[in-house]
Structures are given as C-alpha cells and as structure tokens.
Design a protein around this motif. Structure first.
Motif, mmCIF file in Angstrom:
data_model
loop_
_atom_site.group_PDB
_atom_site.id
_atom_site.type_symbol
_atom_site.label_atom_id
_atom_site.label_comp_id
_atom_site.label_asym_id
_atom_site.label_seq_id
_atom_site.Cartn_x
_atom_site.Cartn_y
_atom_site.Cartn_z
ATOM 1 N N ASP A 183 42.368 -31.489 39.866
ATOM 2 C CA ASP A 183 41.369 -31.163 41.381
ATOM 3 C C ASP A 183 41.626 -32.950 41.629
ATOM 4 O OD1 ASP A 183 40.297 -30.094 42.909
ATOM 5 O OD2 ASP A 183 37.970 -30.879 42.627
ATOM 6 N N MET A 184 42.620 -32.768 42.331
ATOM 7 C CA MET A 184 43.289 -34.073 43.475
ATOM 8 C C MET A 184 43.091 -34.183 44.632
ATOM 9 S SD MET A 184 45.756 -36.585 40.615
ATOM 10 C CE MET A 184 46.639 -37.306 42.738
ATOM 11 N N TRP A 185 42.508 -34.858 45.243
ATOM 12 C CA TRP A 185 42.723 -34.623 46.953
ATOM 13 C C TRP A 185 43.994 -36.041 47.272
ATOM 14 C CZ3 TRP A 185 39.382 -31.139 49.430
ATOM 15 C CH2 TRP A 185 38.878 -30.442 48.872
ATOM 16 N N ASP A 186 43.297 -35.702 48.828
ATOM 17 C CA ASP A 186 44.089 -37.149 49.216
ATOM 18 C C ASP A 186 44.048 -38.392 49.312
ATOM 19 O OD1 ASP A 186 45.803 -34.850 50.913
ATOM 20 O OD2 ASP A 186 44.181 -35.054 51.862
ATOM 21 N N ASP A 187 42.143 -38.471 48.973
ATOM 22 C CA ASP A 187 42.859 -39.437 48.435
ATOM 23 C C ASP A 187 43.280 -40.643 47.439
ATOM 24 O OD1 ASP A 187 40.155 -42.085 48.882
ATOM 25 O OD2 ASP A 187 39.897 -41.291 46.396
ATOM 26 N N SER A 188 44.031 -39.012 46.392
ATOM 27 C CA SER A 188 44.745 -40.596 45.597
ATOM 28 C C SER A 188 46.347 -40.783 46.223
ATOM 29 C CB SER A 188 45.470 -39.595 44.768
ATOM 30 O OG SER A 188 45.861 -38.013 45.489
ATOM 31 N N LEU A 189 45.833 -40.634 47.477
ATOM 32 C CA LEU A 189 47.216 -40.939 48.292
ATOM 33 C C LEU A 189 46.550 -42.318 49.578
ATOM 34 C CD1 LEU A 189 48.842 -38.004 49.163
ATOM 35 C CD2 LEU A 189 49.335 -39.005 47.320
ATOM 36 N N ARG A 201 32.468 -36.574 50.184
ATOM 37 C CA ARG A 201 32.812 -36.803 48.836
ATOM 38 C C ARG A 201 32.140 -35.827 47.709
ATOM 39 N NH1 ARG A 201 35.464 -40.094 47.615
ATOM 40 N NH2 ARG A 201 35.919 -42.086 48.670
ATOM 41 N N PHE A 202 32.395 -34.869 47.225
ATOM 42 C CA PHE A 202 32.264 -34.075 46.151
ATOM 43 C C PHE A 202 30.786 -34.575 45.168
ATOM 44 C CE2 PHE A 202 35.978 -31.449 46.056
ATOM 45 C CZ PHE A 202 35.173 -30.710 46.774
ATOM 46 N N ASP A 203 30.067 -33.927 45.267
ATOM 47 C CA ASP A 203 28.214 -33.935 44.494
ATOM 48 C C ASP A 203 28.609 -33.188 43.163
ATOM 49 O OD1 ASP A 203 25.809 -34.076 43.281
ATOM 50 O OD2 ASP A 203 25.013 -35.333 45.202
ATOM 51 N N CYS A 235 39.702 -35.070 35.024
ATOM 52 C CA CYS A 235 38.488 -34.578 35.869
ATOM 53 C C CYS A 235 38.637 -35.619 37.323
ATOM 54 C CB CYS A 235 37.415 -33.189 36.103
ATOM 55 S SG CYS A 235 37.032 -33.304 37.391
ATOM 56 N N VAL A 236 39.062 -35.483 38.175
ATOM 57 C CA VAL A 236 39.654 -36.754 39.105
ATOM 58 C C VAL A 236 38.593 -36.050 40.437
ATOM 59 C CG1 VAL A 236 41.134 -37.411 40.941
ATOM 60 C CG2 VAL A 236 42.306 -37.059 38.905
ATOM 61 N N SER A 237 38.872 -34.732 41.095
ATOM 62 C CA SER A 237 37.958 -34.809 42.163
ATOM 63 C C SER A 237 38.354 -35.819 43.543
ATOM 64 C CB SER A 237 36.544 -34.877 42.005
ATOM 65 O OG SER A 237 35.343 -34.367 42.650
ATOM 66 N N PHE A 252 39.328 -41.192 43.961
ATOM 67 C CA PHE A 252 40.794 -41.575 43.367
ATOM 68 C C PHE A 252 40.094 -43.125 42.882
ATOM 69 C CE2 PHE A 252 45.013 -43.181 41.513
ATOM 70 C CZ PHE A 252 45.068 -41.869 41.267
ATOM 71 N N ASP A 253 39.307 -43.122 41.604
ATOM 72 C CA ASP A 253 38.966 -44.679 41.330
ATOM 73 C C ASP A 253 40.188 -45.086 40.483
ATOM 74 O OD1 ASP A 253 37.412 -46.870 40.040
ATOM 75 O OD2 ASP A 253 37.005 -46.991 41.641
ATOM 76 N N VAL A 254 40.993 -46.085 40.500
ATOM 77 C CA VAL A 254 42.313 -46.683 39.590
ATOM 78 C C VAL A 254 41.318 -46.868 38.471
ATOM 79 C CG1 VAL A 254 44.117 -48.219 39.040
ATOM 80 C CG2 VAL A 254 43.952 -46.676 40.885
ATOM 81 N N LYS A 255 40.630 -47.581 38.346
ATOM 82 C CA LYS A 255 39.371 -48.470 37.247
ATOM 83 C C LYS A 255 39.074 -47.488 36.358
ATOM 84 C CE LYS A 255 37.805 -52.228 37.869
ATOM 85 N NZ LYS A 255 36.731 -53.731 38.131
ATOM 86 N N ARG A 256 37.955 -46.054 37.232
ATOM 87 C CA ARG A 256 37.830 -45.368 36.471
ATOM 88 C C ARG A 256 38.328 -44.247 35.366
ATOM 89 N NH1 ARG A 256 36.753 -39.686 37.149
ATOM 90 N NH2 ARG A 256 37.701 -40.223 39.447
#
Length: 340
Positions: free
Chosen positions: A252-258, A103-105, A202-204, A207-211
């Motif tokens: 900046d979307m990553w695989d976490d979005s899927l 996870r990106f810091d 900025c997603v990074s 991928f937290d839907v609530k946030r």
C-alpha cells in the motif's frame, strides 16, 4: 453548481479520512445527499439540452422547461441544493476539514500483515503465476538445508551480489485484491523456499525512511531497534541483509514515497546494495505515479473479478459456502444487483 461539484467531491474524500470523528460522521451523509441531488439536477438539465437539440428548435431554451420542473411556487430546488452545499462546506471548514492533510488513521485503515485473512483466493491464478514468474521463483521448490559457517562463506563467494534491487509492482484500484494477492505470494511454498528472508512492511501514506528501516531490521532480527540515528540504522540493516536473497514486500505505497524528487525512495533502498542476486522488492499500490516511479520491470495489473468468479465469492461471503442452495428469488435479486 457545475463549478461547485469538483470541490465537493474533494471535500467528501477529506471527510471520509476523518469519518471516525463524531461531528464529521454526522455531516458526511448530509453532504453526500446534497451532492447526489446536485448531480440529479445537472443530469435533468442535460436531458432538456439534448431534447432541444433533437427537436431542432434553436429558438427554444432548455432553461424554460427545466425550471418549470424545479420551481414549485416559492420553492426553488436549484437554489435550495446550492445553499445546502454552501452551508455544509462552511460547517466542515469550521471543523478544519479544508486544510486537512490526507493521512490514514489506523482506525480507518488497519495495518496489514503477510498472513492472508482469507484461506482461498478467487480468480487470481493468472496474476499469481505472473508474479511468481517475474520474481524468478523456480518451478520446483528446493528444500532448504542447514548450512555451516564454511558452507555460508562458500555460498557468499560463489553467488554474485547486485548493486540495486529490482522492483516489481502490483497495481490496481483500491479494494480490488492487491494485498491479498501479495499475501498469497509470500505464503506460496515456492516463494518461501526460494528466499532466505521475506519481509512484509505496511507502508500506507506515511513513507518515513527511519520508521521503515527500523521495521525491516525488526523483521530480520526479531528485535526492536533502539538506535534512532538513520546512518547507524542503515549500516546495521546493510549488515543484516548482506549476501542474503530477500523479498521485501512494501504494501500500500502512496505518492508520499516519491517526495523530495524521489530521494526518499532512493534513501530507503540504499542499504540493499549488497544483497544476493535474485532478491526483489514487491510493491502494491493504487497510485499510477508510484507504479511508474519505482518499478524496474513489467508491472502486474489487478482488475475486477469476472462475473462468475465474483458470484462465487459473494456466496461464500454471504452464506459461508460457494455451493449454498439459496432461495431462487433472492438469488435473482442478488445477481441483478451485483452482476449488472
């Protein structure tokens, strides 16, 4: 050693995620040096393999000549490099690096905004034109006029809504300029006059839907959403974007979005079912899975700059001017390094 290297590459990637930590920062260059030496030894052995093939000497083993070059007296370079790799891997394992969730810091990857860091964009005229075309932005921007409640209700009744947002993806490797291109798209006069709302998130890799829903609401209302219930948040967001033509940029979307077999992505998109026709989602990503998983149309690929354009960009970064008259010898060295 060949079997070890893939795991070392993965370990380097994980270490770079935590390179802001002092212990990891000290070990990372040591690990990279050991990996470079291992690669050099394997390249050298491959050369001896080719030499035996070219000379056609089937009875000769490439190991013979190779080991004469890497063993000097009691010093065995192959065993030394392998021992260093094992030792460094063990030390990083003790720091909890092998089990790290990537996870990106925020210290490593700062949050992006819609405002460009650079006033000028280099070599992206073709891509910019392509994005504007796919967004359906008119060639001649129309001046927005203030509308009364009567005008608004008339516009609502005459303009059709869409059941799901089209998704345009800007794809390319890290650092190639996807975010910069998206920033210039957001600030283009034709885009600003075409959309009622332009929202930048900025997603990074989180991928937290609530946030993300809260951030979209905040962009719409300029107020921070106090409610923490996702159902309430999504209903509120649906009301805010109802009958508006909006552009949502997800940078900046990553695989976490899927995750959850794509259900997270569908959940995020759910409140945008009653937006006005012409609304769009613009995604930037380096992940091929994201590109194929969310796009609904042809995607835009951002590749490296051509040599001449890159040279002008480099001069601007190094000297503050593209027309800088530099020392010919320094210029020759720079061109040899960057353009070859």
């Amino acid at each position: 050693m060949r079997d070890t290297l893939p795991a070392m590459y993965d370990l380097i990637n994980k270490a770079e995620w935590r390179s802001h930590e002092h212990c990891v920062a000290k070990l990372l260059p040591c690990l990279k040096d050991a990996v470079y030496e291992a690669e050099n030894l394997l390249d050298e052995f491959t050369w001896y393999e080719k030499k035996v093939q070219v000379e056609g000497n089937a009875s000769q083993s490439p190991f013979t000549d190779f080991f004469h070059t890497v063993i000097e007296g009691s010093f065995d370079e192959v065993n030394d490099v392998q021992s260093r790799l094992d030792h460094l891997s063990s030390m990083l394992d003790n720091l909890g690096l092998h089990g790290i969730a990537q996870r990106f810091d925020k210290l490593v990857r700062p949050e992006t905004t819609s405002l460009p860091n650079e006033t000028k964009i280099f070599g992206r005229a073709k891509e910019l034109k392509q994005v504007l075309g796919l967004l359906g932005v008119p060639t001649c921007p129309k001046r927005k006029r203030t509308t009364s409640s009567i005008d608004a209700s008339t516009r609502t009744s005459t303009k059709s809504r869409i059941s799901s947002l089209p998704v345009l993806v800007i794809a390319g490797i890290g650092g190639v300029g996807k975010t910069t291109l998206a920033q210039h798209v957001c600030n283009h006069p034709r885009v600003r006059s075409h959309f009622d709302l332009i929202i930048w998130i900025c997603v990074s890799d989180d991928f937290d839907v609530k946030r993300l829903t809260k951030e979209v609401i905040q962009s719409c209302t300029k107020k921070e959403g106090a409610n923490d219930n996702l159902n309430s948040l999504q209903h509120a967001l649906s009301n805010h974007v109802n009958n508006k033509r909006l552009l949502i940029v997800l940078d900046d979307m990553w695989d976490d979005s899927l995750k959850e077999n794509g259900q997270c992505w569908k959940r995020f998109c759910a409140p945008f079912r009653n937006v006005q026709e012409g609304s769009m989602i613009l995604v930037t990503t380096r992940c091929p899975n994201v590109t194929e998983g969310v796009r609904t149309m042809e995607h835009v690929i951002v590749e490296g700059l051509k040599d001449g354009v890159f040279w002008n960009f480099f001069k601007l970064c190094a000297f503050g001017s593209e027309s800088s008259d530099n020392d010919p010898e320094l210029e020759r060295i720079a061109k040899e390094y960057f353009l070859n």
